[in-house]
Design an enzyme around this catalytic site. Structure first.
Site, short mmCIF file in Angstrom:
data_model
loop_
_atom_site.label_atom_id
_atom_site.label_comp_id
_atom_site.label_asym_id
_atom_site.label_seq_id
_atom_site.Cartn_x
_atom_site.Cartn_y
_atom_site.Cartn_z
N VAL A 1 0.86 -1.20 0.00
CA VAL A 1 0.00 0.00 0.00
C VAL A 1 0.89 1.24 0.00
O VAL A 1 1.79 1.37 0.83
CB VAL A 1 -0.93 0.03 1.23
CG1 VAL A 1 -1.80 1.29 1.22
CG2 VAL A 1 -1.82 -1.22 1.27
N GLY B 1 3.49 3.32 -17.62
CA GLY B 1 3.82 2.10 -16.90
C GLY B 1 3.07 1.84 -15.61
O GLY B 1 3.47 0.97 -14.83
N LYS C 1 -6.50 -2.80 -1.24
CA LYS C 1 -5.69 -1.98 -0.33
C LYS C 1 -6.48 -1.61 0.92
O LYS C 1 -5.95 -1.62 2.03
CB LYS C 1 -5.19 -0.74 -1.06
CG LYS C 1 -4.14 -1.06 -2.12
CD LYS C 1 -3.78 0.17 -2.94
CE LYS C 1 -2.74 -0.18 -3.99
NZ LYS C 1 -2.44 0.93 -4.91
#
Length: 329
Positions: free
Chosen positions: A141, A195, A213
């Site tokens: 996270v 990306g 998360k």
């Protein structure tokens, strides 16, 4: 691997020496050599998979090639496993099996994969304790930002009561692109080009990555085994460019907001697009940046912001976990 090399001198100054004894990937196959594999060879991608008939000349000859994670760990004689498989929202595999095998073999397990936290945190944490090893996951996270370590090491007996934040970079980039006049598809393509978005972006766009998360933070920091199906989840796919631009013009931009709050009956949690007023710090988080605003029994509001992280940031989270694993008792 590059960061390990970059920080080798500083690690040695802490009494930490290291060598790579195994690598497993789809590209290279199973590589194990307890005597060590040269990082330059791996970074140069000169190694062919050991699953082929002949071991590559850059490695020791005459070994049998491992064919599963337990045999690979045995041949590598690993003290620490860095696990970085892709997120599997459905069941957290194969990451769970990899971590379980490492702990069973007496190795510390470090992962950047959120799936094992959501689907098997309690089991894996208990196994780590039983084996006297560490199971760490700071990079899951907000990259390498020490959220888990902060509560574990710096905020003893502080209780997290809730949080809200922006925890998915891909949707943030897409919404920003739409605000600037690009279509959803054009904005997604931009996220893929820099990306941060996968070829199949559904985990991000549909809110799964953010939900995982949220579940990880709740399970570890709030000690509540929240399941993914208990999180109200809505992605950004239904938002039109017109709606996104109108919201920004009105001073209430759309953000994919993650929330969790402790209640008398447990924890309520959600991931959904929300219009956020410009007076809220969440409204100003753009690009690949992220933020989490924490509510605790001691600190009524504690915010952590990460500005435009790169690949090295995620790698640092794993490196920091490595230092903790091999130096802390």
């Amino acid at each position: 691997m590059e960061l390990l090399q970059k920080k080798a001198g500083e690690l040695l100054g802490r009494g930490i020496g290291w060598r790579i004894t195994g690598v497993a990937s789809r590209r290279m196959g199973w590589i194990a050599d307890a005597n060590g594999v040269k990082a330059e060879d791996l970074l140069g991608s000169d190694l062919s998979p050991l699953s082929r008939a002949r071991a590559p000349s850059t490695l020791a000859q005459g070994r049998s090639a491992p064919h599963d994670v337990r045999e690979w760990l045995r041949l590598a004689k690993a003290d620490v496993l860095f696990e970085a498989t892709s997120l599997n929202v459905r069941d957290g595999q194969p990451g769970i099996n990899h971590i379980r095998a490492a702990l069973d073999a007496g190795a510390h397990a470090i992962t950047a994969n959120k799936g094992p936290i959501v689907h098997a945190y309690e089991e894996l944490a208990a196994l780590a304790r039983a084996k006297g090893r560490r199971f760490l996951f700071e990079s899951t996270v907000m990259d390498g930002v020490p959220i888990f370590a902060m509560f574990r090491d710096c905020l003893p007996v502080v209780h997290l009561q809730g949080f809200r934040g922006i925890l998915n970079s891909t949707t943030n980039v897409i919404l920003g692109g739409m605000e600037e006049g690009r279509s959803f598809e054009e904005s997604l393509k931009q996220a893929q080009q820099i990306g941060i978005a996968e070829t199949d972006p559904s985990n991000d766009v549909e809110g799964w990555d953010a939900a995982v998360k949220v579940a990880a933070l709740v399970r570890v920091l709030m000690n509540v085994p929240l399941r993914l199906d208990q999180i109200e989840r809505e992605g950004i796919g239904k938002l039109s460019g017109e709606a996104v631009r109108a919201a920004r013009s009105a001073g209430r931009p759309y953000k994919l907001v993650c929330r969790a709050q402790s209640t008398g009956q447990g924890v309520t949690a959600s991931v959904r697009p929300e219009q956020v007023p410009l007076s809220d710090p969440l409204a100003w988080v753009a690009g690949t940046s992220s933020i989490v605003y924490l509510e605790t029994d001691i600190f009524p509001g504690l915010a952590i912001t990460e500005n435009n992280p790169g690949i090295e940031t995620t790698a640092y989270g794993m490196l920091a976990d490595f230092v903790r694993a091999v130096t802390e008792k």
